[in-house]
Write an enzyme that holds these catalytic residues in place. Structure first.
Site, mmCIF file in Angstrom:
data_model
loop_
_atom_site.group_PDB
_atom_site.id
_atom_site.type_symbol
_atom_site.label_atom_id
_atom_site.label_comp_id
_atom_site.label_asym_id
_atom_site.label_seq_id
_atom_site.Cartn_x
_atom_site.Cartn_y
_atom_site.Cartn_z
ATOM 1 N N PHE A 33 -19.112 25.778 8.033
ATOM 2 C CA PHE A 33 -19.734 25.251 6.819
ATOM 3 C C PHE A 33 -21.234 25.513 6.891
ATOM 4 C CE2 PHE A 33 -18.443 22.638 3.217
ATOM 5 C CZ PHE A 33 -17.082 22.787 3.268
ATOM 6 N N GLN A 62 -29.360 17.210 -4.757
ATOM 7 C CA GLN A 62 -28.839 18.500 -4.297
ATOM 8 C C GLN A 62 -28.066 19.265 -5.372
ATOM 9 O OE1 GLN A 62 -25.358 18.905 -1.303
ATOM 10 N NE2 GLN A 62 -27.157 19.623 -0.237
ATOM 11 N N HIS A 117 -25.452 22.302 -5.681
ATOM 12 C CA HIS A 117 -24.513 23.076 -4.856
ATOM 13 C C HIS A 117 -24.469 24.495 -5.416
ATOM 14 C CE1 HIS A 117 -20.815 24.391 -3.009
ATOM 15 N NE2 HIS A 117 -20.722 23.267 -2.328
ATOM 16 N N LEU A 137 -16.593 22.328 -8.950
ATOM 17 C CA LEU A 137 -16.976 22.835 -7.638
ATOM 18 C C LEU A 137 -15.980 23.808 -7.024
ATOM 19 C CD1 LEU A 137 -19.375 22.155 -5.687
ATOM 20 C CD2 LEU A 137 -17.644 21.027 -4.316
ATOM 21 N N GLU A 152 -17.778 24.996 -0.435
ATOM 22 C CA GLU A 152 -18.450 25.877 0.511
ATOM 23 C C GLU A 152 -17.451 26.450 1.527
ATOM 24 O OE1 GLU A 152 -22.321 24.138 1.383
ATOM 25 O OE2 GLU A 152 -21.844 24.502 3.473
ATOM 26 N N ARG A 177 -27.535 24.408 1.423
ATOM 27 C CA ARG A 177 -27.344 24.522 -0.026
ATOM 28 C C ARG A 177 -28.638 24.654 -0.815
ATOM 29 N NH1 ARG A 177 -22.692 19.893 -0.257
ATOM 30 N NH2 ARG A 177 -21.090 21.232 0.658
ATOM 31 N N HIS A 222 -24.903 18.134 -7.642
ATOM 32 C CA HIS A 222 -23.797 17.781 -6.755
ATOM 33 C C HIS A 222 -23.967 16.465 -6.008
ATOM 34 C CE1 HIS A 222 -20.338 18.529 -4.282
ATOM 35 N NE2 HIS A 222 -21.040 18.520 -3.170
ATOM 36 N N ARG A 280 -28.750 17.568 2.122
ATOM 37 C CA ARG A 280 -27.579 17.244 2.935
ATOM 38 C C ARG A 280 -26.805 18.500 3.299
ATOM 39 N NH1 ARG A 280 -22.100 16.643 1.887
ATOM 40 N NH2 ARG A 280 -22.236 16.616 -0.369
HETATM 41 C C1 LIG Z 1 -16.186 17.948 -6.187
HETATM 42 C C2 LIG Z 1 -16.804 17.381 -4.952
HETATM 43 C C3 LIG Z 1 -16.455 17.896 -3.713
HETATM 44 C C4 LIG Z 1 -17.029 17.368 -2.556
HETATM 45 N N1 LIG Z 1 -16.655 17.877 -1.337
HETATM 46 C C5 LIG Z 1 -17.163 17.327 -0.200
HETATM 47 C C6 LIG Z 1 -16.749 17.770 1.080
HETATM 48 O O1 LIG Z 1 -15.900 18.627 1.212
HETATM 49 N N2 LIG Z 1 -17.302 17.192 2.167
HETATM 50 C C7 LIG Z 1 -18.249 16.215 2.079
HETATM 51 O O2 LIG Z 1 -18.707 15.729 3.100
HETATM 52 N N3 LIG Z 1 -18.638 15.752 0.870
HETATM 53 C C8 LIG Z 1 -18.123 16.285 -0.260
HETATM 54 N N4 LIG Z 1 -18.530 15.812 -1.480
HETATM 55 C C9 LIG Z 1 -19.405 14.626 -1.531
HETATM 56 C C10 LIG Z 1 -18.607 13.386 -1.215
HETATM 57 O O3 LIG Z 1 -17.290 13.535 -1.662
HETATM 58 C C11 LIG Z 1 -19.192 12.142 -1.866
HETATM 59 O O4 LIG Z 1 -20.565 12.058 -1.605
HETATM 60 C C12 LIG Z 1 -18.513 10.889 -1.309
HETATM 61 O O5 LIG Z 1 -17.115 11.018 -1.398
HETATM 62 C C13 LIG Z 1 -18.978 9.632 -2.009
HETATM 63 O O6 LIG Z 1 -18.188 8.560 -1.582
HETATM 64 P P1 LIG Z 1 -18.530 7.080 -2.002
HETATM 65 O O7 LIG Z 1 -17.497 6.219 -1.372
HETATM 66 O O8 LIG Z 1 -19.956 6.814 -1.708
HETATM 67 O O9 LIG Z 1 -18.390 7.077 -3.599
HETATM 68 P P2 LIG Z 1 -17.172 7.453 -4.585
HETATM 69 O O10 LIG Z 1 -16.029 8.057 -3.892
HETATM 70 O O11 LIG Z 1 -17.791 8.196 -5.718
HETATM 71 O O12 LIG Z 1 -16.688 6.030 -5.107
HETATM 72 C C14 LIG Z 1 -17.481 5.228 -5.936
HETATM 73 C C15 LIG Z 1 -16.727 3.969 -6.261
HETATM 74 O O13 LIG Z 1 -17.600 3.066 -6.907
HETATM 75 C C16 LIG Z 1 -16.945 2.454 -7.976
HETATM 76 N N5 LIG Z 1 -17.965 2.053 -8.946
HETATM 77 C C17 LIG Z 1 -19.018 2.758 -9.418
HETATM 78 N N6 LIG Z 1 -19.709 2.035 -10.311
HETATM 79 C C18 LIG Z 1 -19.105 0.831 -10.397
HETATM 80 C C19 LIG Z 1 -19.336 -0.344 -11.153
HETATM 81 N N7 LIG Z 1 -20.340 -0.454 -12.029
HETATM 82 N N8 LIG Z 1 -18.492 -1.384 -10.997
HETATM 83 C C20 LIG Z 1 -17.432 -1.307 -10.120
HETATM 84 N N9 LIG Z 1 -17.174 -0.219 -9.397
HETATM 85 C C21 LIG Z 1 -17.994 0.840 -9.533
HETATM 86 C C22 LIG Z 1 -15.962 3.489 -8.486
HETATM 87 O O14 LIG Z 1 -14.881 2.862 -9.129
HETATM 88 C C23 LIG Z 1 -15.537 4.160 -7.186
HETATM 89 O O15 LIG Z 1 -14.429 3.474 -6.646
HETATM 90 C C24 LIG Z 1 -17.964 16.323 -2.650
HETATM 91 C C25 LIG Z 1 -18.302 15.791 -3.891
HETATM 92 C C26 LIG Z 1 -17.750 16.348 -5.033
HETATM 93 C C27 LIG Z 1 -18.192 15.782 -6.358
#
Ligand SMILES: Cc1cc2nc3c(=O)[nH]c(=O)nc-3n(C[C@H](O)[C@H](O)[C@H](O)COP(=O)(O)OP(=O)(O)OC[C@H]3O[C@@H](n4cnc5c(N)ncnc54)[C@H](O)[C@@H]3O)c2cc1C
Length: 578
Positions: free
Chosen positions: A117, A237, A239, A249, A252, A283, A350, A392
């Site tokens: 990666f 960031q 991507h 997306l 990578e 990135r 991203h 990142r």
């Molecule tokens: C398409 C894509 C591919 C990616 N691929 C990778 C990868 O391969 N490797 C890597 O390391 N990272 C990757 N990333 C980044 C990574 O996936 C995210 O940064 C990470 O999963 C975020 O996790 P989180 O638990 O912080 O938030 P999220 O998984 O976004 O969860 C947010 C939660 O908050 C809740 N929420 C939000 N607002 C409220 C509110 N007002 N009230 C109640 N609940 C709320 C939502 O319901 C949800 O459950 C990728 C991101 C994307 C978009």
């Protein structure tokens, strides 16, 4: 009247960070997760490429090399104590997920397989290293399913499709949250000893983004409105490989498996920008290189406004087996078959490096001196601990959410076990009640959709991969204008049952907050570092800018900036060459 629930620990968000925290808290104290989405719809489920850890299953590796890459990738803005913790705990975090049943891809010997990666190298930058653990290109989906099963097993209670609107504080101590139930339009108070925000990112402020529609910065928005600081908001960031015009997306991992970026002349242009690791440079560098290739007339396609991701030299079996989802995206959305031809791509918004400032126990910081808000925690993309600094590395976010989600869950449960239930503030739900009533009161010419579209267009044009004082001041006046329009905008749908217009309107308010914080901080930072590139200040200025930005909004609606020193460690800032 709002319905009141009492818990020891309440987690907002059911993505990877929220669920990992809930798993720890749920084992120790009475825990609830409040989420605006059904847990498995969280954006973590869209993560494709992988989660890194120096397991050394395929090639020699060490957590120190991983830490070095993370710090260098961050353009030396990451706090090195936090980076050390993340990289050291990475190995056990992956093994823990494996034991919970996560179906990682395997080597022929049966070990967890690993792939390359961007920015991950062996021996301090010598060559790309295989460090990303993965489950095809559905790694996040597998993490989310695995953690959700475990939370259910340990009796965590879920309030799904509850939208959190407000944080409750009594005498500077966090005492709960207010949420709006989407199915009924009722308000609920969650009265508790500790709260953890894990609400994810806010890519929806940009027109082209890989982020889901729901990523609107609600958590950091609530914090900002409470007068608490946000950290390093200028670092967002892009991507390098979002599907042309759509931003969806293409992981990578496509380049990790051998994919190559080509400009309109067929040239592998990354050889000029990063001679050692080429297409696997971090990135920020690749997105900027794409931007300049297109700007200088070397773009691909009829309008010379994209770049091609060339997978034609990768074994078709590897493409179908290890990258099935993204191959399908290219076929479905662009009618392009990656096995046979280059896929048109552009940089796509991203990942938010900035967010709610925390220490390594995930305790939220009250200010730039490091004081904490009692009983309040944050983890995941909405937080800034800061392990990613100004940029990142791929696969470090799934790692971050698991490592600091776990730490936050333990810390909030320990706090809840040793502290009494704080009182609720007087009229806890009143502000939210008044707010919702006002939004549904009367008509207006303004529409949420048109304000949002202007915001997204302007942010994309003026505050994305490349910025200048002129572009930033112009977008800031637009945001001020949009805020005024937003103030008078009312929703037309007055129903109580699944009022999605109301929800989108509230989300737009948070996006405006995030955009304001980003632009103000970006304007102030007169240097280029990581994801923040100023065409009018192209150099990194360590003497003046090796520090974190803390932005707060005052009750009068002004913004204030403070700074906090970066925690240094083994690695001194050097010029970032790849
Ligand atoms: C398409 C894509 C591919 C990616 N691929 C990778 C990868 O391969 N490797 C890597 O390391 N990272 C990757 N990333 C980044 C990574 O996936 C995210 O940064 C990470 O999963 C975020 O996790 P989180 O638990 O912080 O938030 P999220 O998984 O976004 O969860 C947010 C939660 O908050 C809740 N929420 C939000 N607002 C409220 C509110 N007002 N009230 C109640 N609940 C709320 C939502 O319901 C949800 O459950 C990728 C991101 C994307 C978009």
């Amino acid at each position: 009247m709002a319905q009141i629930h009492e818990y020891d620990a309440v987690i907002v968000g059911a993505g990877g960070a929220g669920l990992r925290a809930a798993l720890e808290a749920g084992r120790r104290v009475k825990t609830a997760v409040v989420s605006k989405l059904y847990p498995t719809r969280s954006h973590t489920g869209a993560a494709q490429g992988g989660m890194c850890a120096a397991l050394a299953n395929v090639e020699e590796d060490s957590w120190e090399w991983h830490a070095f890459d993370t710090v260098k990738g961050s353009d030396f803005l990451a706090d090195q104590d936090a980076v050390d913790i993340m990289c050291k705990e990475a190995v056990d975090s992956v093994l823990e997920l494996e034991r919970m049943g996560l179906p990682f891809n395997r080597t022929p010997e049966g070990r967890i397989d690993q792939r390359r990666f961007g920015g991950h190298t062996s021996n301090h930058g010598e060559a790309p290293v295989k460090r990303a653990c993965y489950a095809a290109d559905r790694t996040g989906h597998m993490i989310l399913q695995t953690l959700f099963q475990q939370c259910t097993k340990f009796g965590v209670e879920f309030y799904n499709e509850f939208f959190v609107l407000d944080l409750l504080m009594a005498d500077g101590v966090c005492s709960g949250i207010v949420a709006y139930e989407l199915a009924t339009g009722r308000l609920h108070i969650f009265h508790c000893k500790s709260v953890l925000f894990a609400t994810g990112g806010y890519g929806k402020m940009f027109k082209i983004t890989s982020n889901a529609h729901t990523l609107t910065g609600d958590g950091p928005g609530v914090v900002y409105r409470a007068g608490l600081p946000l950290e390093d908001m200028e670092f967002y960031q892009f991507h390098p490989t979002g599907l042309y015009r759509l931003g969806i997306l293409l992981s990578e991992a496509a380049r990790g498996e051998g994919g190559i970026l080509r400009n309109g002349e067929g040239e592998r242009f990354m050889e000029r920008y990063a001679p050692t690791i080429k297409d696997l440079a971090p990135r920020d560098m690749v997105s900027r290189a794409e931007f300049f290739e297109i700007k200088e007339g070397r773009g691909a396609g009829p309008d010379k406004d994209c770049i091609l991701l060339d997978l034609t030299e990768v074994d078709p079996e590897v493409i179908e087996k290890k990258l099935p989802d993204i191959t399908e995206f290219a076929r479905t959305y662009l009618d392009v078959d990656p096995v046979k031809e280059g896929v048109p791509i552009v940089p796509t918004a991203h990942y938010a490096m900035g967010g709610i400032p925390t220490n390594v126990q995930a305790e939220v910081l009250a200010d730039h001196t490091g004081a904490v808000v009692q009983g309040f925690y944050a983890a995941g993309e909405c937080a800034c601990v800061s392990v990613h600094g100004a940029n990142r590395l791929g696969t470090n976010s799934l790692l971050d959410i698991v490592v600091f989600g776990r730490r936050g869950g333990i810390a909030m449960a320990e706090y809840a076990s040793t502290h009494p239930l704080p009182p609720l503030p007087e009229g806890a739900e009143k502000a939210s009640e008044k707010w919702i009533a006002a939004l549904c009161d009367g008509g207006s010419e303004e529409s949420t959709a048109s304000i949002r579209a202007t915001l997204q267009d302007e942010m994309m044009d003026k505050a994305s991969v490349v910025r200048t004082e002129d572009s930033l001041s112009s977008v800031l006046s637009t945001i001020t204008e949009l805020r005024k329009r937003y103030e008078v905008c009312r929703v037309k749908d007055r129903s109580k049952i699944f009022n999605t217009e109301l929800v989108e309107h509230i989300e737009l308010g948070f996006l405006l907050d995030m955009a304001e914080a980003l632009v103000v901080a970006a304007r102030a930072r007169t240097e280029s570092r990581g994801g923040h590139y100023r065409e009018d200040h192209q150099m990194r200025e360590d003497d003046h800018w090796l520090k974190h930005s803390f932005i707060t909004r005052t009750a009068a609606g002004d913004t204030k900036l403070h700074h906090k020193d970066v925690t240094m460690g083994r690695y001194e800032p050097v010029e970032r060459k790849y």
